[in-house]
Design a protein around this motif. Structure first.
Motif, PDB file in Angstrom:
ATOM      1  N   TRP A 139      -4.513 -10.280   3.365  1.00  0.00           N
ATOM      2  CA  TRP A 139      -5.668  -9.925   4.198  1.00  0.00           C
ATOM      3  C   TRP A 139      -5.451 -10.356   5.647  1.00  0.00           C
ATOM      4  N   LEU A 140      -5.012 -11.598   5.860  1.00  0.00           N
ATOM      5  CA  LEU A 140      -4.895 -12.131   7.208  1.00  0.00           C
ATOM      6  C   LEU A 140      -3.827 -11.395   8.012  1.00  0.00           C
ATOM      7  N   SER A 141      -2.685 -11.121   7.404  1.00  0.00           N
ATOM      8  CA  SER A 141      -1.619 -10.437   8.135  1.00  0.00           C
ATOM      9  C   SER A 141      -2.020  -9.009   8.486  1.00  0.00           C
ATOM     10  N   SER A 142      -2.750  -8.341   7.593  1.00  0.00           N
ATOM     11  CA  SER A 142      -3.188  -6.975   7.892  1.00  0.00           C
ATOM     12  C   SER A 142      -4.285  -6.966   8.950  1.00  0.00           C
ATOM     13  N   LEU A 143      -5.098  -8.037   8.985  1.00  0.00           N
ATOM     14  CA  LEU A 143      -6.155  -8.149   9.993  1.00  0.00           C
ATOM     15  C   LEU A 143      -5.556  -8.406  11.379  1.00  0.00           C
ATOM     16  N   LEU A 144      -4.577  -9.299  11.454  1.00  0.00           N
ATOM     17  CA  LEU A 144      -3.997  -9.664  12.744  1.00  0.00           C
ATOM     18  C   LEU A 144      -3.044  -8.596  13.288  1.00  0.00           C
ATOM     19  N   TYR A 145      -2.353  -7.909  12.379  1.00  0.00           N
ATOM     20  CA  TYR A 145      -1.324  -6.959  12.814  1.00  0.00           C
ATOM     21  C   TYR A 145      -1.478  -5.614  12.084  1.00  0.00           C
ATOM     22  N   PRO A 146      -2.570  -4.899  12.339  1.00  0.00           N
ATOM     23  CA  PRO A 146      -2.835  -3.652  11.610  1.00  0.00           C
ATOM     24  C   PRO A 146      -1.773  -2.574  11.833  1.00  0.00           C
ATOM     25  N   GLU A 147      -1.123  -2.578  12.994  1.00  0.00           N
ATOM     26  CA  GLU A 147      -0.094  -1.567  13.250  1.00  0.00           C
ATOM     27  C   GLU A 147       1.201  -1.892  12.522  1.00  0.00           C
ATOM     28  N   LEU A 148       1.442  -3.185  12.309  1.00  0.00           N
ATOM     29  CA  LEU A 148       2.659  -3.622  11.625  1.00  0.00           C
ATOM     30  C   LEU A 148       2.484  -3.629  10.112  1.00  0.00           C
ATOM     31  N   VAL A 149       1.327  -4.082   9.660  1.00  0.00           N
ATOM     32  CA  VAL A 149       1.057  -4.224   8.224  1.00  0.00           C
ATOM     33  C   VAL A 149       0.092  -3.117   7.800  1.00  0.00           C
ATOM     34  N   GLN A 150       0.644  -2.055   7.339  1.00  0.00           N
ATOM     35  CA  GLN A 150      -0.181  -0.889   7.011  1.00  0.00           C
ATOM     36  C   GLN A 150      -0.405  -0.794   5.504  1.00  0.00           C
ATOM     37  N   ASN A 151      -0.930  -1.851   4.950  1.00  0.00           N
ATOM     38  CA  ASN A 151      -1.229  -1.841   3.522  1.00  0.00           C
ATOM     39  C   ASN A 151      -2.714  -1.560   3.298  1.00  0.00           C
ATOM     40  N   ASP A 152      -3.034  -1.139   2.100  1.00  0.00           N
ATOM     41  CA  ASP A 152      -4.414  -0.866   1.716  1.00  0.00           C
ATOM     42  C   ASP A 152      -4.994  -2.154   1.141  1.00  0.00           C
ATOM     43  N   ILE A 153      -5.758  -2.888   1.950  1.00  0.00           N
ATOM     44  CA  ILE A 153      -6.251  -4.187   1.504  1.00  0.00           C
ATOM     45  C   ILE A 153      -7.168  -4.052   0.301  1.00  0.00           C
ATOM     46  N   ARG A 154      -7.899  -2.962   0.200  1.00  0.00           N
ATOM     47  CA  ARG A 154      -8.783  -2.782  -0.955  1.00  0.00           C
ATOM     48  C   ARG A 154      -7.962  -2.656  -2.244  1.00  0.00           C
ATOM     49  N   GLN A 155      -6.861  -1.949  -2.172  1.00  0.00           N
ATOM     50  CA  GLN A 155      -5.992  -1.846  -3.345  1.00  0.00           C
ATOM     51  C   GLN A 155      -5.338  -3.183  -3.643  1.00  0.00           C
ATOM     52  N   ASP A 156      -4.965  -3.911  -2.581  1.00  0.00           N
ATOM     53  CA  ASP A 156      -4.398  -5.254  -2.769  1.00  0.00           C
ATOM     54  C   ASP A 156      -5.376  -6.168  -3.498  1.00  0.00           C
ATOM     55  N   VAL A 157      -6.652  -6.079  -3.124  1.00  0.00           N
ATOM     56  CA  VAL A 157      -7.692  -6.888  -3.773  1.00  0.00           C
ATOM     57  C   VAL A 157      -7.793  -6.536  -5.249  1.00  0.00           C
ATOM     58  N   ASN A 158      -7.826  -5.246  -5.539  1.00  0.00           N
ATOM     59  CA  ASN A 158      -7.904  -4.809  -6.936  1.00  0.00           C
ATOM     60  C   ASN A 158      -6.730  -5.328  -7.752  1.00  0.00           C
ATOM     61  N   ASP A 159      -5.543  -5.175  -7.193  1.00  0.00           N
ATOM     62  CA  ASP A 159      -4.331  -5.580  -7.918  1.00  0.00           C
ATOM     63  C   ASP A 159      -4.319  -7.084  -8.165  1.00  0.00           C
ATOM     64  N   PHE A 160      -4.701  -7.857  -7.159  1.00  0.00           N
ATOM     65  CA  PHE A 160      -4.664  -9.314  -7.294  1.00  0.00           C
ATOM     66  C   PHE A 160      -5.642  -9.799  -8.355  1.00  0.00           C
ATOM     67  N   TYR A 161      -6.893  -9.384  -8.273  1.00  0.00           N
ATOM     68  CA  TYR A 161      -7.897  -9.883  -9.213  1.00  0.00           C
ATOM     69  C   TYR A 161      -7.627  -9.416 -10.638  1.00  0.00           C
ATOM     70  N   SER A 162      -7.080  -8.225 -10.765  1.00  0.00           N
ATOM     71  CA  SER A 162      -6.748  -7.722 -12.095  1.00  0.00           C
ATOM     72  C   SER A 162      -5.652  -8.563 -12.738  1.00  0.00           C
ATOM     73  N   LEU A 163      -4.616  -8.891 -11.974  1.00  0.00           N
ATOM     74  CA  LEU A 163      -3.490  -9.646 -12.527  1.00  0.00           C
ATOM     75  C   LEU A 163      -3.824 -11.115 -12.725  1.00  0.00           C
ATOM     76  N   PHE A 164      -4.407 -11.764 -11.729  1.00  0.00           N
ATOM     77  CA  PHE A 164      -4.589 -13.211 -11.775  1.00  0.00           C
ATOM     78  C   PHE A 164      -5.840 -13.640 -12.541  1.00  0.00           C
ATOM     79  N   PHE A 165      -6.906 -12.839 -12.477  1.00  0.00           N
ATOM     80  CA  PHE A 165      -8.167 -13.233 -13.124  1.00  0.00           C
ATOM     81  C   PHE A 165      -8.612 -12.265 -14.220  1.00  0.00           C
ATOM     82  N   ASN A 166      -7.782 -11.251 -14.488  1.00  0.00           N
ATOM     83  CA  ASN A 166      -8.146 -10.257 -15.500  1.00  0.00           C
ATOM     84  C   ASN A 166      -9.535  -9.690 -15.228  1.00  0.00           C
ATOM     85  N   TYR A 167      -9.799  -9.400 -13.950  1.00  0.00           N
ATOM     86  CA  TYR A 167     -11.127  -8.967 -13.515  1.00  0.00           C
ATOM     87  C   TYR A 167     -10.979  -7.719 -12.654  1.00  0.00           C
TER      88      TYR A 167
END
Length: 367
Positions: free
Chosen positions: A322-350
């Protein structure tokens, strides 16, 4: 006669020797098939300490919330108890069967905040101390082990060594497959984040002030576990202490005005009213900062825990993204919403809903 007698005696001795050998061989084979089970083993923890632990580990207690979150994401069924009573926003991400585990307190240095008697009643096979593995903390781990009589293992809590930490504990408690899943995610995330930040020249790094405390006048310096997410994300942490013998430091608004950060990142510290966020945006004392003038003031998402520091848990792996995409949106062009989904699904099974993600990022993204 003498020759026959000699032969008979020789044959008899041969038979006795042969049968005895067979008996010993059979006995030896039986032992190799069913060796005596060793109850304990000596291992080397991540601080280089030699610790004798049970071969089979069913329950684990952590001295801090950092370690409890780490353990929960790896093997919740091994968790002996929490370090404090779970808040409602924590319970949302914790499976029902683990929400009412006992509150066993935590350790502040070598002093327990809970009852050692209750800890012993919970009967953990080992205690883990997840965090700094410096000589100071090694002494604390040794003292906790002495007080409780339970083996204490030190595990490096830095983002850099999280994958290794998962593999270390996973192999020890019989969760190597799950540990490898999490370790792979951690390594891939770090590789991507490092590649982004290392491509930045020092002059390109965004000056950031990390606001902590009720008034936002506390902060963390670079180079510590508490500020590690900022360092990895390529932020230029403006906080420079007068002496290096500090971690968290008290500052004045005058000092922040001198630093004049381009971005302010706020630790809510569990406050859901956004009080500090609103104060920084509206109070005249903050108004002359470039970050405030340009609306570059953001809260750290905090569900179930702060994404950056409080506690410095594995939730920081979504925090650095989240922080790297916030500070450098032109450099880090990831989908933070998808990142959130992937993280919570894997780490918290949520599985996060769209509305939950909206709420989580409401004051944490550019409009």
């Amino acid at each position: 006669m003498k020759r026959k007698a000699f032969i008979s005696i020789t044959l008899a001795l041969f038979l006795v020797t042969f049968l005895a050998g067979c008996s010993q061989q059979g006995s030896s084979q039986g032992q190799s098939e069913q060796p005596p089970s060793a109850k304990n083993q000596v291992i080397t923890d991540m601080a280089g300490r030699q610790v004798e632990v049970p071969t089979i580990i069913n329950k684990v207690y952590s001295t801090s919330a950092t370690g409890s979150v780490f353990l929960y994401t790896l093997s919740p069924q091994k968790l002996a108890g929490w370090n404090s009573k779970l808040r409602d926003d924590e319970k949302r991400f914790v499976a029902t069967e683990y929400q009412n585990l006992p509150d066993l307190g935590r350790w502040k240095g070598t002093t327990p905040t809970g009852s050692i008697e209750e800890l012993l009643k919970a009967a953990p096979d080992i205690i883990i101390s997840v965090g700094d593995v410096s000589p100071e903390y090694i002494g604390e781990a040794d003292e906790i082990q002495k007080q409780t009589g339970i083996p204490v293992l030190m595990i490096d809590g830095s983002l850099e060594y999280t994958a290794e930490a998962y593999r270390f504990l996973g192999n020890l408690i019989g969760e190597s497959e799950r540990a490898e899943q999490l370790a792979t995610y951690c390594n891939k995330t770090l590789e991507r984040i490092k590649a982004n930040s290392q491509s930045l020249a020092d002059a390109e790094k965004v000056p950031v002030y990390y606001a902590e405390g009720v008034e936002g006048l506390e902060t963390e310096i670079s180079g510590t576990v508490n500020s590690e997410a900022f360092d990895l994300s390529g932020a230029n942490n403006v906080a420079v202490p007068a002496t290096q013998d500090v971690r968290r430091m008290q500052v004045s608004i005058e000092q922040i005005l001198k630093w004049n950060p381009e971005v302010i990142i706020i630790s809510t510290d569990g406050d859901t009213t956004h009080a500090l966020y609103e104060n920084i945006l509206k109070d005249k004392s903050w108004a002359n900062l470039d970050a405030v003038k340009n609306g570059e003031v953001y809260e750290i998402p905090s569900a179930p825990y702060d994404w950056i520091n409080r506690p410095p848990s594995v939730v920081r792996f979504i925090g650095v993204q989240w922080l790297s995409s916030l500070l450098y949106p032109e450099l880090v062009q990831n989908d933070i919403r998808q990142d959130v989904n992937d993280f919570y699904s894997l780490f918290f099974n949520y599985d996060m809903s769209d509305s939950e993600i909206d709420e989580l990022l409401a004051t944490s993204m550019r409009k």
